[in-house]
Design a protein around this motif. Structure first.
Motif, PDB file in Angstrom:
ATOM      1  N   VAL A   1     -69.941 -73.051 -50.005  1.00  0.00           N
ATOM      2  CA  VAL A   1     -69.322 -72.784 -48.703  1.00  0.00           C
ATOM      3  C   VAL A   1     -69.901 -73.719 -47.641  1.00  0.00           C
ATOM      4  CG1 VAL A   1     -69.268 -71.074 -46.844  1.00  0.00           C
ATOM      5  CG2 VAL A   1     -68.588 -70.417 -49.150  1.00  0.00           C
ATOM      6  N   LEU A   2     -71.230 -73.897 -47.662  1.00  0.00           N
ATOM      7  CA  LEU A   2     -71.868 -74.756 -46.656  1.00  0.00           C
ATOM      8  C   LEU A   2     -71.403 -76.203 -46.810  1.00  0.00           C
ATOM      9  CD1 LEU A   2     -75.484 -73.256 -46.568  1.00  0.00           C
ATOM     10  CD2 LEU A   2     -73.689 -73.051 -44.832  1.00  0.00           C
ATOM     11  N   VAL A   3     -71.252 -76.660 -48.052  1.00  0.00           N
ATOM     12  CA  VAL A   3     -70.797 -78.042 -48.252  1.00  0.00           C
ATOM     13  C   VAL A   3     -69.371 -78.207 -47.721  1.00  0.00           C
ATOM     14  CG1 VAL A   3     -70.208 -79.790 -49.976  1.00  0.00           C
ATOM     15  CG2 VAL A   3     -72.333 -78.507 -50.189  1.00  0.00           C
ATOM     16  N   ILE A   4     -68.503 -77.225 -48.024  1.00  0.00           N
ATOM     17  CA  ILE A   4     -67.129 -77.299 -47.529  1.00  0.00           C
ATOM     18  C   ILE A   4     -67.130 -77.300 -45.998  1.00  0.00           C
ATOM     19  CG2 ILE A   4     -64.930 -76.037 -47.372  1.00  0.00           C
ATOM     20  CD1 ILE A   4     -65.039 -77.043 -50.057  1.00  0.00           C
ATOM     21  N   GLN A   5     -67.987 -76.473 -45.407  1.00  0.00           N
ATOM     22  CA  GLN A   5     -68.019 -76.408 -43.943  1.00  0.00           C
ATOM     23  C   GLN A   5     -68.483 -77.715 -43.334  1.00  0.00           C
ATOM     24  OE1 GLN A   5     -70.248 -72.906 -43.047  1.00  0.00           O
ATOM     25  NE2 GLN A   5     -68.479 -71.587 -43.343  1.00  0.00           N
ATOM     26  N   LEU A   6     -69.402 -78.385 -44.021  1.00  0.00           N
ATOM     27  CA  LEU A   6     -69.854 -79.692 -43.550  1.00  0.00           C
ATOM     28  C   LEU A   6     -68.680 -80.677 -43.583  1.00  0.00           C
ATOM     29  CD1 LEU A   6     -72.564 -80.913 -42.637  1.00  0.00           C
ATOM     30  CD2 LEU A   6     -72.797 -81.858 -44.942  1.00  0.00           C
ATOM     31  N   LEU A   7     -67.929 -80.640 -44.698  1.00  0.00           N
ATOM     32  CA  LEU A   7     -66.747 -81.497 -44.815  1.00  0.00           C
ATOM     33  C   LEU A   7     -65.758 -81.208 -43.686  1.00  0.00           C
ATOM     34  CD1 LEU A   7     -65.722 -81.486 -48.606  1.00  0.00           C
ATOM     35  CD2 LEU A   7     -66.294 -83.458 -47.174  1.00  0.00           C
TER      36      LEU A   7
ATOM     37  N   THR B   1     -71.499 -67.995 -40.671  1.00  0.00           N
ATOM     38  CA  THR B   1     -71.268 -68.076 -42.116  1.00  0.00           C
ATOM     39  C   THR B   1     -71.846 -66.848 -42.807  1.00  0.00           C
ATOM     40  OG1 THR B   1     -71.345 -70.474 -41.992  1.00  0.00           O
ATOM     41  CG2 THR B   1     -71.658 -69.495 -44.162  1.00  0.00           C
ATOM     42  N   ALA B   2     -73.045 -66.446 -42.394  1.00  0.00           N
ATOM     43  CA  ALA B   2     -73.661 -65.257 -42.988  1.00  0.00           C
ATOM     44  C   ALA B   2     -72.798 -64.028 -42.715  1.00  0.00           C
ATOM     45  CB  ALA B   2     -75.067 -65.074 -42.421  1.00  0.00           C
ATOM     46  N   ALA B   3     -72.340 -63.892 -41.452  1.00  0.00           N
ATOM     47  CA  ALA B   3     -71.537 -62.716 -41.095  1.00  0.00           C
ATOM     48  C   ALA B   3     -70.214 -62.713 -41.866  1.00  0.00           C
ATOM     49  CB  ALA B   3     -71.270 -62.719 -39.587  1.00  0.00           C
ATOM     50  N   PHE B   4     -69.505 -63.856 -41.854  1.00  0.00           N
ATOM     51  CA  PHE B   4     -68.203 -63.929 -42.532  1.00  0.00           C
ATOM     52  C   PHE B   4     -68.341 -63.746 -44.046  1.00  0.00           C
ATOM     53  CE2 PHE B   4     -66.593 -66.515 -38.763  1.00  0.00           C
ATOM     54  CZ  PHE B   4     -65.802 -65.485 -38.291  1.00  0.00           C
TER      55      PHE B   4
ATOM     56  N   LEU C   1     -75.353 -62.057 -35.128  1.00  0.00           N
ATOM     57  CA  LEU C   1     -76.500 -61.500 -35.835  1.00  0.00           C
ATOM     58  C   LEU C   1     -76.206 -60.056 -36.254  1.00  0.00           C
ATOM     59  CD1 LEU C   1     -79.368 -62.453 -36.602  1.00  0.00           C
ATOM     60  CD2 LEU C   1     -80.209 -61.314 -34.546  1.00  0.00           C
ATOM     61  N   ALA C   2     -75.625 -59.315 -35.309  1.00  0.00           N
ATOM     62  CA  ALA C   2     -75.313 -57.911 -35.603  1.00  0.00           C
ATOM     63  C   ALA C   2     -74.308 -57.800 -36.755  1.00  0.00           C
ATOM     64  CB  ALA C   2     -74.758 -57.230 -34.352  1.00  0.00           C
ATOM     65  N   TRP C   3     -73.238 -58.626 -36.717  1.00  0.00           N
ATOM     66  CA  TRP C   3     -72.253 -58.609 -37.808  1.00  0.00           C
ATOM     67  C   TRP C   3     -72.904 -58.984 -39.144  1.00  0.00           C
ATOM     68  CZ3 TRP C   3     -67.550 -56.577 -38.076  1.00  0.00           C
ATOM     69  CH2 TRP C   3     -66.825 -56.369 -36.894  1.00  0.00           C
ATOM     70  N   SER C   4     -73.818 -59.968 -39.120  1.00  0.00           N
ATOM     71  CA  SER C   4     -74.474 -60.392 -40.370  1.00  0.00           C
ATOM     72  C   SER C   4     -75.261 -59.245 -40.965  1.00  0.00           C
ATOM     73  CB  SER C   4     -75.454 -61.545 -40.125  1.00  0.00           C
ATOM     74  OG  SER C   4     -74.833 -62.558 -39.413  1.00  0.00           O
ATOM     75  N   VAL C   5     -76.058 -58.580 -40.116  1.00  0.00           N
ATOM     76  CA  VAL C   5     -76.942 -57.523 -40.615  1.00  0.00           C
ATOM     77  C   VAL C   5     -76.109 -56.347 -41.140  1.00  0.00           C
ATOM     78  CG1 VAL C   5     -78.684 -55.829 -39.943  1.00  0.00           C
ATOM     79  CG2 VAL C   5     -78.870 -58.206 -39.166  1.00  0.00           C
ATOM     80  N   VAL C   6     -75.141 -55.911 -40.331  1.00  0.00           N
ATOM     81  CA  VAL C   6     -74.315 -54.766 -40.737  1.00  0.00           C
ATOM     82  C   VAL C   6     -73.474 -55.129 -41.968  1.00  0.00           C
ATOM     83  CG1 VAL C   6     -72.433 -53.236 -40.045  1.00  0.00           C
ATOM     84  CG2 VAL C   6     -74.253 -53.785 -38.425  1.00  0.00           C
ATOM     85  N   GLY C   7     -72.867 -56.333 -41.954  1.00  0.00           N
ATOM     86  CA  GLY C   7     -72.031 -56.766 -43.082  1.00  0.00           C
ATOM     87  C   GLY C   7     -72.826 -56.855 -44.371  1.00  0.00           C
ATOM     88  N   ALA C   8     -74.024 -57.452 -44.289  1.00  0.00           N
ATOM     89  CA  ALA C   8     -74.842 -57.605 -45.499  1.00  0.00           C
ATOM     90  C   ALA C   8     -75.271 -56.249 -46.023  1.00  0.00           C
ATOM     91  CB  ALA C   8     -76.056 -58.479 -45.201  1.00  0.00           C
ATOM     92  N   ALA C   9     -75.619 -55.350 -45.099  1.00  0.00           N
ATOM     93  CA  ALA C   9     -76.047 -54.012 -45.529  1.00  0.00           C
ATOM     94  C   ALA C   9     -74.905 -53.290 -46.236  1.00  0.00           C
ATOM     95  CB  ALA C   9     -76.537 -53.203 -44.331  1.00  0.00           C
TER      96      ALA C   9
END
Lengths: 309, 261
Positions: free
Chosen positions: B122-128, B162-165, B244-252
């Protein structure tokens, strides 16, 4: 190395109210082929998936190479190859690409190109998985299971849906794995596959083991000689010519069977005796053959049901 | 049908080093993404078309700033969402359905290695995407602000987004059926494209709706990027906190509810 490849004791698996595996026990030796044989829905796949660490057992004990399939998954993963019944491959991935990927996960893999070649997949190496035929997909899954040079492989119905040639090639490959010292545990509902491949057969029905033993031991027992000829023949002089302890009966019209108290009497001499008797009468014995008990017969005797149910 | 290539099946089991496993899987994920026409449409073609179309055609009132200065941060945000959320949710949903996640989990790659590989791809695609979109934007006369600190802020915003999505993508792919994921991920994409300040400024919405709209991860990302790249602000705290909030809640939630098969 003294623990068995697989040791299953009193395994139970339920899905809601359905009990798929109901107290099943068996042992699979290292470096041997063990077949879990039974009709569809017998609990074969549930059992093998618990051994693979994909499912939790509801009760019972499972050890694979002496380890717990879930707790010791990290230690088992490099040592155990897995071929699921279907799928497990991204639809857009090319055959060769998939094998090269799996090869990269292992330190000493088989060469992917040679393995593709061996399984007759070289011509489709660049074909996406979704465009492979069912048989090609099966063979790719088999290749993926063995590419890491595992010491034990679980093959869930490795030849279901294969054409006869592909099945033969798969059988040969499984034979080679065994010769190389790889333990194989496979499920099948083809008794000829189990008879032909397995050192040890575990017959499963309704989530229980109904018979378990070396293949030869399960199918040993009364051999008999059968032939077809005109119905209603007078067989008294044939009976007189047979060795002591043997008799001939017409089971169904025109279907004659010679049985002996000592199965070893069913030999070349007996075939000659029957042929000579037929020749003296000017009869052509059709379907003259020595019938050996098959796993199908064993299964029928034990459950009164057909294996293909 | 088979030739007699000699193969030595003698057991010799050992996992390859973890870096090699993850890189091999990331490489495959990347090739599959780049080969998939629908994914490319979503991740590259649509963002570039929006950027070019809305920059050239004067249907957008972007005030005194040039239209491309307004649009480029929004389109970068959209591109991030399309790869990390929409694309990832759909591909992971179908991989789960076809037993791919389960199968790979049984190899030495492990589930954690699979997640690492997906993140890397995903990170490579985002760089592209960033390179392509920035190049097109520069050709259209884009003049981003912010300097070196700005670049750092942009990277931070993108990584958090990216972490949140990704967490939300995995939550969806790991709980819904593959077809439902396909439909829902596309629906969310279209809704967030409209609401998220991608091509329309969020202050067009009624004030009562504004707090809701600004709490969306896409709005946080597009507003944050715009604050840095168009206005030259150093670090937009509000958007960073929202992501940050979306990342934490989403990951949990993903960690709790994701099912591998």
């Amino acid at each position: 190395m003294d623990t068995p490849a697989v040791e299953v004791t009193d395994l139970v698996k339920r899905y809601g109210t359905v009990t798929a595996v109901a107290g099943l026990s068996f042992t699979a030796a290292r470096g041997a082929v063990t077949a879990l044989l039974g009709p569809n829905g017998a609990g074969k796949t549930s059992t093998i998936e618990i051994c693979e660490g994909f499912r939790h057992a509801d009760a019972g004990r499972v050890r694979v190479l002496g380890l717990d399939p879930i707790r010791d998954a990290a230690a088992l993963r490099p040592r155990v190859g897995v071929m699921p019944q279907s799928g497990g491959v991204p639809t857009g991935v090319r055959a060769g690409e998939w094998l090269r990927l799996l090869a990269a996960f292992y330190a000493h893999p088989l060469p992917p190109e040679a393995l593709l070649d061996r399984l007759g997949l070289s011509a489709v190496a660049r074909t996406p998985f979704r465009r492979l035929s069912g048989g090609q997909q099966q063979r790719l899954s088999l290749a993926a299971a063995i590419i890491g040079r595992p010491e034990l492989v679980f093959l869930d119905e490795p030849t279901t849906g294969l054409d006869p040639q592909a099945r033969m090639a798969t059988w040969e490959l499984i034979g080679e794995l065994r010769t190389a010292g790889v333990g194989v545990v496979l499920t099948t509902h083809y008794m000829e596959e189990a008879e032909r491949l397995a050192d040890h057969v575990v017959i499963i029905d309704h989530g229980r083991v109904v018979a378990d033993g070396p293949t030869a031991a399960l199918t040993r027992g009364d051999r008999e000689l059968r032939f077809r000829a005109a119905p209603g023949l007078d067989v008294s002089d044939l009976a007189a010519a047979l060795p002591p302890g043997c008799s001939v009966t017409e089971r169904d019209a025109g279907q004659y069977t010679v049985t002996c108290a000592d199965p070893d009497e069913i030999g070349p001499g007996l075939v000659a005796t029957v042929s000579t008797w037929c020749a003296s009468r000017g009869l052509l014995p059709e379907d003259l053959r020595v019938h050996r008990r098959t796993l199908e017969d064993v299964f029928l005797e034990l459950t009164g049901r057909d294996l293909r149910d | 049908m088979s030739s007699t290539t000699p193969l030595d099946f003698t057991p010799r089991p050992k996992a390859a080093p973890v870096v090699r496993r993850v890189l091999a899987q990331a490489g495959l994920e990347l090739r599959l993404l780049l080969r998939n026409g629908e994914q490319l449409l979503l991740t590259l073609v649509i963002p570039v078309l929006l950027l070019v179309g809305f920059s050239i055609v004067p249907i957008l009132d972007a005030g005194t700033a040039s239209r491309v200065d307004f649009l480029a941060p929004g389109v970068l945000a959209l591109a991030t969402m399309s790869t990390a959320f929409t694309g990832q949710a759909i591909s992971t949903g179908f991989e789960r359905r076809y037993g791919v996640l389960k199968r790979l989990g049984a190899t030495p790659l492990t589930r954690l290695g699979l997640l690492a590989a997906k993140t890397l791809a995903v990170l490579v695609i985002q760089l592209l995407q960033a390179v392509l979109i920035s190049t097109v934007a520069f050709l259209l006369g884009w003049s981003p602000q912010g300097g070196a600190v700005g670049v750092l802020s942009v990277v931070l915003l993108m990584v958090l987004a990216t972490a949140a999505f990704s967490a939300l993508a995995l939550l969806m792919a790991g709980t819904l059926r593959a077809e439902a994921t396909l439909a829902a991920a596309n629906l969310v994409y279209v809704i967030l494209l409209g609401l998220g300040g991608v091509v329309f400024p969020v202050d067009l919405f009624p004030p009562a709706l504004l707090p809701f709209v600004e709490a969306l991860p896409i709005t946080a990302l597009s507003t944050g990027l715009r604050t840095v790249l168009a206005e030259g602000a150093a670090m937009p705290l509000g958007p960073v906190l929202v992501l940050l909030a979306w990342s934490v809640v989403g990951a949990a939630l993903a960690g709790r509810f994701f099912r591998w098969e």
